[in-house]
Design an enzyme around this catalytic site. Structure first.
Site, mmCIF file in Angstrom:
data_model
loop_
_atom_site.group_PDB
_atom_site.id
_atom_site.type_symbol
_atom_site.label_atom_id
_atom_site.label_comp_id
_atom_site.label_asym_id
_atom_site.label_seq_id
_atom_site.Cartn_x
_atom_site.Cartn_y
_atom_site.Cartn_z
ATOM 1 N N SER A 327 0.802 -1.230 0.000
ATOM 2 C CA SER A 327 0.000 0.000 0.000
ATOM 3 C C SER A 327 0.830 1.273 0.000
ATOM 4 O O SER A 327 0.274 2.369 -0.164
ATOM 5 C CB SER A 327 -0.946 0.001 1.207
ATOM 6 O OG SER A 327 -1.928 -1.003 1.065
ATOM 7 N N ASP A 351 -16.563 1.520 -1.303
ATOM 8 C CA ASP A 351 -15.718 0.409 -0.852
ATOM 9 C C ASP A 351 -16.518 -0.442 0.128
ATOM 10 O O ASP A 351 -16.607 -0.132 1.320
ATOM 11 C CB ASP A 351 -14.449 0.936 -0.176
ATOM 12 C CG ASP A 351 -13.520 -0.197 0.256
ATOM 13 O OD1 ASP A 351 -13.901 -1.380 0.117
ATOM 14 O OD2 ASP A 351 -12.411 0.100 0.747
#
Length: 701
Positions: A327, A351
């Site tokens: 990430s 999401d």
């Protein structure tokens, strides 16, 4: 009448013979004169030199090798002189018996024997090889009294390299080793052949190798008169050697030691840069090795332990270890979206904890709250779904073309050898990498994984640190630089090594500001909030977790059930202070889990040291080493009050550099040149690029 004619004929023949004989004599005499002229005039200089060589010998004077210092003048590599007991195998009838007899005069350990055996296997029989080093005066005297018993054995004065801090920063400093056959052939064919007469060792890794020319110095010569037996009788003339330059690094060895201590027994790498110049402030690779092992020739057991260790201590992880960035890649993906106009900061993406594509479910387990994500929240909370969809919109070629200028999958050009490129994937790369046609096709699902730094992505911490530094420095990229300057050992003249001008990548300031503010949000309200709480500065950062092994389609990750070396890597990138960055770094702790668990705490302590002059408390350092720390615990110590200890536990001050450099210059007339005294070439072990990840892999922050 007949008699008279016969006499005249005989007389005529006689005159002819006399004339021919005279001509022959004159020709022969002319040849002698011509030869004398040729030898006395034409060949005079050459023959005179040969005659001189019959009574003289040129003995090279090996120069003192230059010192290596850190940015504050602390000596990281120096020299010391000692006596060695050396054997020339070709001059010894029974080598084993000779060594046994020598052992009755001077202590020779089994390790000495094994090291000598290794040197003999690697060397040549006509070279003298060290059997024992660092002899005492008493041992020298004992051997001198019985030297007549040992033809082919002698004691020589040698200069040895010393690394006072042992394992600390060993991958940066490197080490010296015996010149091998390949290196000798290369030197013989180069312009430096004369300068390496009598030199037995050469830089092998790190700065020792990359700055060999500056560190070696210029070889001097002694012109000696010799007897008919070839023994030196007196010195005719001398040209002293010139010591090698002192090389000053940009790293802060105290910061380097702090970081290495925080790693403890764990594996990983950290690179810290000054974003405004590219100067390397710390360059950590764990585990490391002791370069002193190679100074006298490494023994077989130590070599096997280093070379065959599963931890790969000889691998420079910061320079050659390649990892998926996880990430930590997301801020750069966001910048790509802004610069290409693919998304605006306010674009909203839902999401729900996963992303569906092509009938496959791509997990987003780290987003605990879920919901609607804009760009800032997606970075702060590390939403996988946001960046999965972004990768699909950008496409693999656009991602490749945007990330390459930032340095991903590229050679940074740092000033030490051995850097690897890593992998910035693209369809063209895949076609060249795989051999079978069915493996060369690029699948859309592979693009999705790239969006969160997984899949085929594989970069070094040096590349990741350079990218963070570029983002922190308003899009101006600097080439990383380890060496700041060199200093002449005699004149003390300092020559700065000017860095190349930074390259402006042309990003819009408003786009970089959006991404940087989101990274500040990570430390204030996001995934690294707990680590940076109470910090005396504002910083930007991003946590990352990268898979070490590929997970099966229906396999769920569980760190508890997995082997330690198959667990996820912990990563963190950071810059600080947020408004005027003076440090940017990238850190990975192998198989240590979430980025907040192991990598971010190390980054926090490194930044505290650099910006605030703080050193962690004893209990805090212990907690970080165990992966059980977030924000610092206990009262931080004042960094300037913490003594810097060398490998023997002796405090070292920066002021020692001046006296060391002075003594280096004063002792420029080194010991007489002789045969090699150090050995064993350790070749870096390349870490294979991580195996490609499938589209169904789960990803975590």
């Amino acid at each position: 009448m007949t008699v008279i004619r016969n006499v005249q004929a005989e007389l005529s023949r006689f005159r002819v013979r006399v004339l021919v004989a005279s001509i022959v004599v004159v020709v022969c005499f002319g040849l002698v004169v011509a030869r004398l002229v040729y030898l006395q005039v034409t060949r005079y200089d050459d023959l005179f030199a040969q005659a001189e060589n019959n009574r003289t010998a040129v003995v090279p004077i090996v120069p003192n090798r230059g010192l290596i210092l850190d940015r504050n003048g602390v000596v990281l590599a120096t020299n010391y002189s000692a006596y060695t007991l050396e054997v020339t195998p070709s001059k010894v009838d029974d080598l084993e018996q000779t060594i046994d007899n020598l052992a009755q005069v001077i202590e020779i350990t089994p390790r000495d024997r094994k090291r000598f055996k290794k040197l003999r296997e690697e060397g040549r029989s006509f070279e003298s090889l060290p059997l024992r080093s660092r002899l005492t005066d008493q041992e020298v005297a004992r051997f001198g009294a019985q030297r007549y018993r040992f033809p082919g054995v002698e004691i020589k004065a040698r200069l040895f390299r010393s690394y006072p801090f042992g394992e600390l920063a060993s991958h940066v400093i490197g080490y010296i080793g015996r010149i091998n056959a390949t290196e000798k052939d290369a030197l013989d064919d180069s312009e430096d052949a004369a300068n390496y007469r009598g030199t037995d060792y050469i830089g092998k890794l790190g700065v020792e190798q990359s700055f060999e020319t500056q560190l070696h110095g210029i070889t001097g010569v002694d012109l000696m008169e010799t007897s008919a037996a070839g023994r030196a009788t007196r010195r005719l003339t001398t040209h002293p050697s010139t010591p090698g330059d002192t090389v000053r690094l940009s790293i802060d060895i105290k910061l380097q030691k702090l970081i290495e201590d925080l790693y403890g027994e764990r594996r990983g790498a950290l690179v810290a840069l000054d974003p405004k110049t590219g100067d390397v402030l710390a360059f950590v690779s764990k585990p490391d090795f002791d370069p002193n092992l190679f100074v006298e020739g490494i023994d077989q057991e130590s070599w096997q332990q280093l070379n065959e260790s599963i931890d790969k201590p000889l691998l420079n992880r910061a320079l050659r270890g390649t990892y998926p960035p996880g990430s930590t890649y997301k801020p750069f993906m966001a910048l790509a979206a802004l610069e290409t106009g693919t998304r605006s900061p306010s674009t909203l993406i839902n999401d729900p904890g996963y992303y569906m594509f092509g009938g496959h479910r791509f997990g987003s387990p780290e987003n605990e709250r879920g919901g609607i994500m804009d760009m800032r929240r997606a970075i702060v909370e590390s939403s996988n779904a946001y960046f999965f969809s972004l990768a699909n919109e950008l496409g693999v070629d656009t991602m490749h073309d945007f990330m390459a200028p930032l340095g991903f999958g590229q050679i940074t050009g740092i000033d030490i050898h051995g850097e690897v490129r890593g992998v910035l994937p693209s369809p063209a790369w895949k076609r060249g990498y795989f051999k079978r046609p069915e493996q060369q096709k690029w699948y859309a699902g592979e693009t999705i994984s790239l969006g969160i730094g997984q899949g085929y992505n594989s970069f070094t911490m040096l590349q990741l640190a350079q990218a963070v530094a570029t983002l922190a420095n308003n899009g101006i990229k600097h080439k990383p630089k380890l060496v700041m300057s060199t200093q002449d050992a005699r004149t003390r003249t300092i020559t700065p090594l000017d860095a190349e001008p930074g390259e402006n990548l042309g990003y819009k300031p408003e786009n970089m500001e959006i991404v940087r503010k989101a990274m500040v949000g990570v430390t204030q309200e996001g995934t690294s909030k707990g680590v940076f709480v109470g910090a005396g500065y504002l910083s930007g950062g991003k946590t990352g977790t990268a898979q070490a092994v590929t997970m099966g389609k229906n396999e769920k990750y569980s760190a508890i059930r997995m082997e330690e070396r198959k667990r996820d890597h912990s990563l963190y990138i950071a810059f600080a202070p947020a408004d005027d960055p003076k440090i940017a770094l990238a850190v990975i702790v192998e198989n240590a889990g979430f980025g907040t668990a192991a990598a971010a705490p190390i980054a926090r302590r490194a930044i505290d040291y650099w910006l605030l002059g703080q050193y962690p408390s004893v209990e805090d350092m212990a907690a970080v080493r165990q992966g059980q720390a977030t924000a610092p615990i206990g009262k931080p110590r004042i960094a300037s009050e913490i003594p810097l200890l060398d490998a023997s536990g002796t405090p070292v001050a920066p002021a020692v550099a001046a006296s060391a450099a002075a003594s280096q210059a004063a002792s420029s007339a080194a010991a007489p040149a002789s045969s090699p005294t150090v050995a064993a070439i350790a070749k870096p072990v390349a870490q294979p690029v991580s195996a490609p990840k499938t589209a169904s892999d789960l990803k975590r922050r």
